[in-house]
Design a protein around this motif. Structure first.
Motif, PDB file in Angstrom:
ATOM      1  N   GLN A 130       0.855  -1.185   0.000  1.00  0.00           N
ATOM      2  CA  GLN A 130       0.000   0.000   0.000  1.00  0.00           C
ATOM      3  C   GLN A 130       0.889   1.232   0.000  1.00  0.00           C
ATOM      4  N   ASP A 131       0.275   2.379  -0.238  1.00  0.00           N
ATOM      5  CA  ASP A 131       1.015   3.636  -0.189  1.00  0.00           C
ATOM      6  C   ASP A 131       1.199   4.045   1.264  1.00  0.00           C
ATOM      7  N   TYR A 132       2.448   4.227   1.674  1.00  0.00           N
ATOM      8  CA  TYR A 132       2.746   4.658   3.031  1.00  0.00           C
ATOM      9  C   TYR A 132       3.093   6.147   3.042  1.00  0.00           C
ATOM     10  N   PRO A 133       2.833   6.823   4.166  1.00  0.00           N
ATOM     11  CA  PRO A 133       3.241   8.234   4.265  1.00  0.00           C
ATOM     12  C   PRO A 133       4.757   8.352   4.298  1.00  0.00           C
ATOM     13  N   ALA A 134       5.260   9.560   4.163  1.00  0.00           N
ATOM     14  CA  ALA A 134       6.691   9.795   4.331  1.00  0.00           C
ATOM     15  C   ALA A 134       7.095   9.339   5.724  1.00  0.00           C
ATOM     16  N   LEU A 135       8.256   8.677   5.805  1.00  0.00           N
ATOM     17  CA  LEU A 135       8.683   8.107   7.082  1.00  0.00           C
ATOM     18  C   LEU A 135      10.131   8.464   7.371  1.00  0.00           C
ATOM     19  N   LEU A 136      10.357   8.970   8.585  1.00  0.00           N
ATOM     20  CA  LEU A 136      11.705   9.139   9.120  1.00  0.00           C
ATOM     21  C   LEU A 136      11.809   8.226  10.322  1.00  0.00           C
ATOM     22  N   VAL A 137      12.712   7.261  10.255  1.00  0.00           N
ATOM     23  CA  VAL A 137      12.880   6.255  11.306  1.00  0.00           C
ATOM     24  C   VAL A 137      14.281   6.405  11.882  1.00  0.00           C
ATOM     25  N   THR A 138      14.375   6.513  13.196  1.00  0.00           N
ATOM     26  CA  THR A 138      15.684   6.674  13.843  1.00  0.00           C
ATOM     27  C   THR A 138      15.933   5.529  14.812  1.00  0.00           C
ATOM     28  N   THR A 139      17.205   5.223  15.020  1.00  0.00           N
ATOM     29  CA  THR A 139      17.588   4.189  15.971  1.00  0.00           C
ATOM     30  C   THR A 139      19.026   4.422  16.412  1.00  0.00           C
TER      31      THR A 139
END
Length: 719
Positions: free
Chosen positions: A643-652
């Protein structure tokens, strides 16, 4: 743009692949669509439980020491830098602006303990605190206890994990971490002779307490694999740590233990707790080689804490009291028959904590989602509430180390009021502002004026009839016509409540037109213990639907629109972000997931991973089929779909001990294959930090500036 599955190149190729990304970071006009993102190697790994088979293509990313894993994370970092290179100027502007608002040199309000006044201060340009004390009066000669900047020299990461001074004021024990995995070393300083002792306690928790003799330290050790704090040891100053004695071991893998000293300093306490149960043992602090005695044996579903006052132990207990009540029991009594009720249960008010004074009892409560402070006079029983006067705020008890005083120290903050330290007279009800954090003017925005901002308290009807509180702040001149960007945040786990506190850094979003909101979703304790119960175990999905319902309300009520609505959450709040991305991706323009707990089932099935067994009563034990199936139905990693996902910023953080770095890494790798949209998907790993991100007073704002630039770029306007 749909991402098709590509098998990653060998390690040597991955190393080479990092280089073009690094070069591209100098390009100010790089378009995300012009770059091919990294693609993690597909190595199918079969996981079976309850006759259910899952195939995890990225299970191999859990090898922290594998060079190919490191190369992949570095390639993702390089890609993130490349596609955000055009934001470098905005990031610098935001960082400079955030830091400019903070006083370069600062000192905390001193508090008195055992004849000394303790404080923490920062020197201009310093990333780490300097801990000090003054004998006899707050304006006496200063003695530096710990020089943070000097201790941090040569370390990419540094954190003080706490310190304890003996009652006679002669000796300091302090814990420090130079990795970010919350494994501390403890060192000792002679504060009178101004010298360091030779011995070091290595790889311990940092939790510790001194006995009354000033030479015996009790401290907690963790399991080296799971990091569960499970042992209490006794160390005698000046002796070889290899000769230390084990005094308590917690063998139940669902419990963790800790040691503390009562406010009276008469008793040492060993506590052992898990989500539903707790148990305490006590020892006269003047008899450090004695045997600890149980206060009340553990029972399933009974949680209590202990404080000492006079001839009694006071227990804050949930026995016959969902929102807790306060009872007292004579020291030496080990059953409920001797209990006397001090504060009865209130079904509408959560009793969160207590503070004891010779003439007064102070209660920290939570009602209608807000914290409050209640004062009771011991002699008469007369009570009153401290008045705060704002619709959304946070208040907490501060350093109150002395019994014989009528002065209460507390801390207050709101979405428009910086942290404020007060002394409050328990008799006259007069309060004195001791310090309010400065918010310095910036060149672009000028001086901070709280009158320019508005705080609102909203109530949203959830789909099952519950009312969800929202705390919200925005500039006074922001229109309510759906055109403004809005950042909605939440946590919603472990009974941890999100309070409406001030952030000077947040002003950089508010001044650019953003609205900021906190959804007080179920899973916290904002509305009492019931609120927590309704957001855990088989009720966990309430946390996610509450957040979605709050988002729907904010868009339908004209605060924002779906193309300008953003969401942010970290750790268990990152689980929430993953869940809402799968459930309703079209509601959000962008999502920021910080150290997100997204691989719920696999993690909870692995009892070698830190925190796992301790949290069965939070998420469920997936070794039981019903819990497995329910957790699987919402686990963000398992529920990723085309599916179309929103813009994502993932940090770790590579050294994260609470949410292992591979959870967000695997999640992003899978999203790259399954996402049919063309919004940015970015993974940013701090290779030198753990769960809390970068150490240092100012360095942590580099991540804040990066996040704000990401959000502002998605808005697509000059702000």
């Amino acid at each position: 743009m749909q991402r098709s599955p590509i098998v990653a190149a060998p390690f040597s190729t991955l190393l080479i692949a990092v280089l073009p990304f690094a070069v591209l970071t100098s390009c100010a006009t790089t378009d995300v669509h012009d770059l091919d993102p990294p693609s993690a190697r597909v190595r199918p790994h079969v996981l079976t439980a309850h006759d259910d088979v899952r195939v995890d293509d990225y299970y191999w990313l859990n090898q922290r020491e594998d060079p190919e894993v490191i190369a992949y994370l570095e390639a993702e970092n390089a890609y993130t830098e490349a596609v955000t290179a055009h934001l470098a100027g905005l990031r610098d502007e935001l960082y400079d602006e955030i830091v400019a608002r903070i006083s370069p040199d600062d000192v905390s309000v001193p508090y008195e303990e055992d004849g000394y006044w303790y404080a923490t201060r920062y020197e201009e340009g310093g990333e780490y605190p300097i801990y000090t004390r003054r004998k006899g009066a707050p304006d006496g000669p200063e003695q530096v206890l710990l020089d943070g900047p000097r201790l941090a020299e040569g370390h990419a990461y540094f954190a003080i994990g706490g310190f304890q001074v003996t009652t006679d004021g002669h000796t300091l024990a302090y814990a420090f971490d130079t990795v970010g995995r919350r494994k501390y070393d403890v060192r000792f300083n002679d504060l009178i002779g101004r010298r360091a002792y030779a011995e070091v306690l290595e790889d311990v928790t940092g939790n510790m307490a001194w006995a009354a003799d000033g030479r015996t330290l009790f401290y907690a050790r963790q399991d080296p694999q799971t990091l569960r704090s499970y042992q209490i040891w006794r160390h005698v100053l000046g002796t070889d740590p290899s000769q230390d004695e084990l005094v308590y071991q917690e063998d139940d893998e669902e419990f963790r233990c800790f040691v503390s000293l009562t406010k009276s300093k008469r008793y040492l306490l060993i506590g052992s707790s898990q989500t539903l149960s707790s148990e305490y043992h006590y020892l006269d602090a003047s008899d450090p080689r004695g045997a600890f005695q149980v206060v009340l044996p553990r029972e399933r579903n009974h949680r209590y804490s202990v404080e000492h006052f006079g001839d009694h132990f006071y227990l804050l207990t949930n026995d016959s009291a969902k929102n807790r009540r306060l009872v007292r029991t004579p020291i030496g009594s080990h059953d409920r028959s001797a209990w006397e009720e001090v504060v009865p249960h209130d079904p509408d008010v959560l009793l969160e904590g207590t503070e004891f004074f010779s003439g007064h009892l102070v209660l920290r409560e939570r009602a209608e989602g807000l914290t409050r402070i209640r004062v009771r006079e011991w002699a008469t029983g007369a009570e009153h509430l401290v008045d705060f006067g704002e619709p959304a705020y946070a208040a907490a008890l501060s350093n109150n180390r002395t019994f014989d005083t009528t002065t209460l120290r507390y801390v207050y903050s709101s979405l428009t009021t910086p942290r404020s330290d007060y002394d409050y007279d328990l008799v006259t009800r007069e309060r004195v502002l001791l310090k309010r954090d400065q918010v310095l003017p910036t060149e672009r925005w000028g001086a901070f004026d709280p009158a320019n901002y508005v705080t609102e308290r909203l109530w949203v009807g959830a789909r099952d009839g519950e009312r969800i509180p929202i705390s919200l702040v925005h500039r006074r001149d922001v229109p309510r016509d759906g055109t403004q960007p809005l950042l909605l945040s939440a946590y919603g786990s472990y009974g941890s409540s999100r309070d409406a506190t001030f952030s000077s850094a947040r002003l950089s979003l508010l001044d650019r037109g953003f609205i900021y909101a906190i959804a007080h979703v179920r899973g916290g304790r904002e509305m009492g213990e019931r609120w927590y119960d309704d957001g855990k175990l088989f009720n966990k999905k309430n946390t996610f639907t509450d957040f979605v319902d709050c988002a729907l309300y904010l868009t339908s009520s004209g605060y924002t629109s779906t193309d300008r609505l953003f969401a942010q959450g970290g750790s268990a709040g990152g689980l929430l972000m993953g869940a809402i991305c799968n459930m309703r991706p079209e509601l959000f323009r962008g999502v920021v997931a910080n150290v997100p707990f997204v691989d719920v089932v696999t993690t909870m099935l692995d009892d070698t991973i830190p925190l796992t067994t301790f949290e069965y009563d939070e998420w469920g034990n997936p070794n039981e089929r019903a819990a497995y199936e329910y957790m699987l139905s919402y686990s963000p990693y398992d529920q990723v779909s085309e599916q179309d996902y929103p813009a994502l910023l993932v940090t770790t953080g590579l050294h994260d001990s609470q949410v292992q770095y591979w959870e967000p890494a695997k999640w992003v790798a899978k999203l790259r294959v399954m996402n049919t949209g063309d919004e940015p998907l970015l993974l940013r790993t701090d290779m030198a930090a753990g769960h809390g991100g970068a150490s240092g007073r100012f360095k942590r704002f580099e991540e804040t500036a990066f996040t704000y630039a990401f959000l502002l770029d998605l808005v697509g306007e000059e702000r």
